[in-house]
Design an enzyme around this catalytic site. Sequence first.
Site, mmCIF file in Angstrom:
data_model
loop_
_atom_site.group_PDB
_atom_site.id
_atom_site.type_symbol
_atom_site.label_atom_id
_atom_site.label_comp_id
_atom_site.label_asym_id
_atom_site.label_seq_id
_atom_site.Cartn_x
_atom_site.Cartn_y
_atom_site.Cartn_z
ATOM 1 C CG ASP A 286 -2.163 0.905 0.983
ATOM 2 O OD1 ASP A 286 -2.099 1.798 0.109
ATOM 3 O OD2 ASP A 286 -3.176 0.730 1.682
HETATM 4 C C1 BGC Z 1 -5.167 3.131 0.171
HETATM 5 C C2 BGC Z 1 -5.215 2.111 -0.960
HETATM 6 C C3 BGC Z 1 -5.035 2.801 -2.291
HETATM 7 C C4 BGC Z 1 -3.751 3.607 -2.283
HETATM 8 C C5 BGC Z 1 -3.463 4.322 -3.578
HETATM 9 C C6 BGC Z 1 -3.946 4.024 0.055
HETATM 10 O O1 BGC Z 1 -4.003 5.069 0.986
HETATM 11 O O2 BGC Z 1 -5.149 2.454 1.404
HETATM 12 O O3 BGC Z 1 -6.421 1.392 -0.925
HETATM 13 O O4 BGC Z 1 -5.049 1.843 -3.315
HETATM 14 O O5 BGC Z 1 -3.821 4.561 -1.237
HETATM 15 O O6 BGC Z 1 -4.311 5.386 -3.776
#
Ligand code: BGC
Length: 739
Positions: A286
């Site tokens: 993530d």
């Molecule tokens: C979220 C993810 C997301 C990523 C990219 C993160 O803060 O937890 O679900 O895919 O950001 O935007």
Amino acid sequence: MTVHHLRRSLLRCGVGALVLAWLPMPSLAQAAQPTDADARAERIVQKMPPEALHGLVQSYFMGGTAKQPPGSIGAAGYVPALPAYGIPAQQQNDAGIGPNNYPVGFDARGWPTGVRGNAGDATPLPSTLALAATWNPRLAETGGRMIADEARAQGINVLLAGGINLSREPRNGRTFEYFGEDPLLAGTMDGAEIRGIQSRHVVSTIKHFALNAQETNRLAISSDIGERAMRESDLLAFELAIEQGHPGAVMCGYNKVNGIYDCSNAHLLNDVLKRDWHYPGWVMTDWGGDHGVTDALAGVDQVSGEDFTGDDNGKGNFGAPLMRAIADHTIPVSRLQDMARRILRSMLANGLFDAPPPKPVDFEADAKVSQDAEEQALVLLKNDAAQLPLDAHVQRIAVIGGHADVGVLSGGGSAQVWPVHGPAIKPVHPDLHDSASPWIVYDPSSPLRALQQRFRKARIDYVDGDDPARATALAKSADVAIVFATQWEAEGIDLPNLSLPGHQDALVTAVAAANPHTVVVLESGTAVRMPWLPNVAAVLEAWYPGARGGEAIADVLSGRVNPSGRLPITFPRDERQLPRPVIAGGASADYDVEGAAVGYKWFDRQKLEPLFPFGYGLSYTRFVYSDLKVSTGPRVTVSFVVRNMGSRAGMDTPQVYVDMPTADGEAPRRLAGFDKVDLKPGEQAVVSATIDPRLFAVFDVAANRWRIDAGRYTVEVGHSSRDLALCGTTDMKAASIAP
Ligand code: BGC
């Protein structure tokens, strides 16, 4: 008062089906067979020196502070192409309910001047939880195809989709992004959505691996839980979805599991995912979820948004530090090759190298896809004296609150889709944390207008509900009052409780006192408390309804569509019934309290009566079940007859549950199968479901295998987890199944 009947089956099960033979059973997650994609990936990797391989293992975040490299379209992640090896760029973007976009700016009145993304516009599906409420994998697959086609038209080829964290904590601000509380339902629906996405030359992730169950302290909290419990719950949901959808990438989460960050967790990534499940694709972190170069040894193949933990200049964990570790052999070059091989095989397997040019988007057709999903997602929770559907000759309707004059609510954060033609009201920025806080966005699909089209002869008035006196006066003057109540959720922020925010409970109570024909339509991201439930005539749960939500709601209210959604999460009476009356706020969340007994399993185990149980939902017709047959194994097949006894056509979702014979099971009852059938009045159909053997099993940690204990297992068929109509048994011999 309960509006559902907690008709727990009092039937005594008769003598069951035949005894199953033979053990042990083969692995279910069959070792991946080498494919053409694997062979092609291997040939490319063999030609690449470490410096070139390194080009694949980190992505650059384009949404915020970082400067945008040439070639990037400005989405969440960008991995530059490597033309010397024929490798295309990765353009990664969020896609909970459609390709995520965001405003490029705001005019003086606070309205967005446009949205970001090559093609700009995107169509929001209903929330993921709404998709789960359809219990219809075909809709999830169609939705996946739609998202991928729109994404590809914007130049995106990797979608950060497939959110499947089980709803352990209904106050989780991302509940709307996930598929509910049951591993089989969530795994089946998520697998279908991923299949849909990947049928369109686009890679899908599955996320957030694992146990990312709440947003409070999400970057540091440890989800503490025993191995067996997690294998039988949250990890089973991932396992099933990965088997059915074959996502090209797995995103490890922000949180820790048993004290170790998800993306540093060799047990989760190397032992469970890559060894036990034979997962052939790549693990991406993530954004900012990496914690050191040694994450490479724990199983991470790609660091996302390297500038989150680095400095925008390739100095993140998988930048210079990784190359130093390769040079001094702390990390073998074979690991770097494996990382690249996994990335390339998923890109090849999903046609990213050979993608034809994208087709232009048909937004009208996509809005229809969204509406179809919402029509089957709407859950009729209460309908006293057949209040709904509304009488075709109704004269006066009062519509109150929820901005129902202009639109329907959506969820905030990275799953946000700014709708085609812009939002319905000026977007509100609640400024809860900082400038990165999500916006409150209403999709421009007006329930009021849709009702006016369906009841052309009726007088339909709207008030916003801010002034209860005006609302009750209007309600008094009408034949029917429809209150639209909203509960906004967003990534990064958990709900303090499940009550409707603001003065909405008081508003519903006042309107219900003014008009006995009060209908409540809920636009919520999760379960809702309903202190006013005994006083209203009908309740319709609409979730976050998507691009054509207003039309879908009006279709169910008017009876054009017979509601067929079923709850994918339990609605508790209040928070005291939950495993944690107060959301865990410290360094850890103790998930051993409920263990694998997530949602309805907890309510069953604790013998608690929920407000509405898992699997529940009413129809304008009535279905009865009969003629249950439970076959012999090793794969037990259940068949039975569903008959539409009413005078309207409608869809039903019969559910098969397995009762564990010993107290050793995590809970009395597990969902083991379901189907969705469409029946005309008087029509009947034979439904059959084959039960995955793991749903008869417990996870034996010492043996690292699923174990079926010998015994007599009860198999039930019901309208919900608490309304079971048919009962049979099957005798199982002891068996053992590789994970
Ligand atoms: C979220 C993810 C997301 C990523 C990219 C993160 O803060 O937890 O679900 O895919 O950001 O935007």
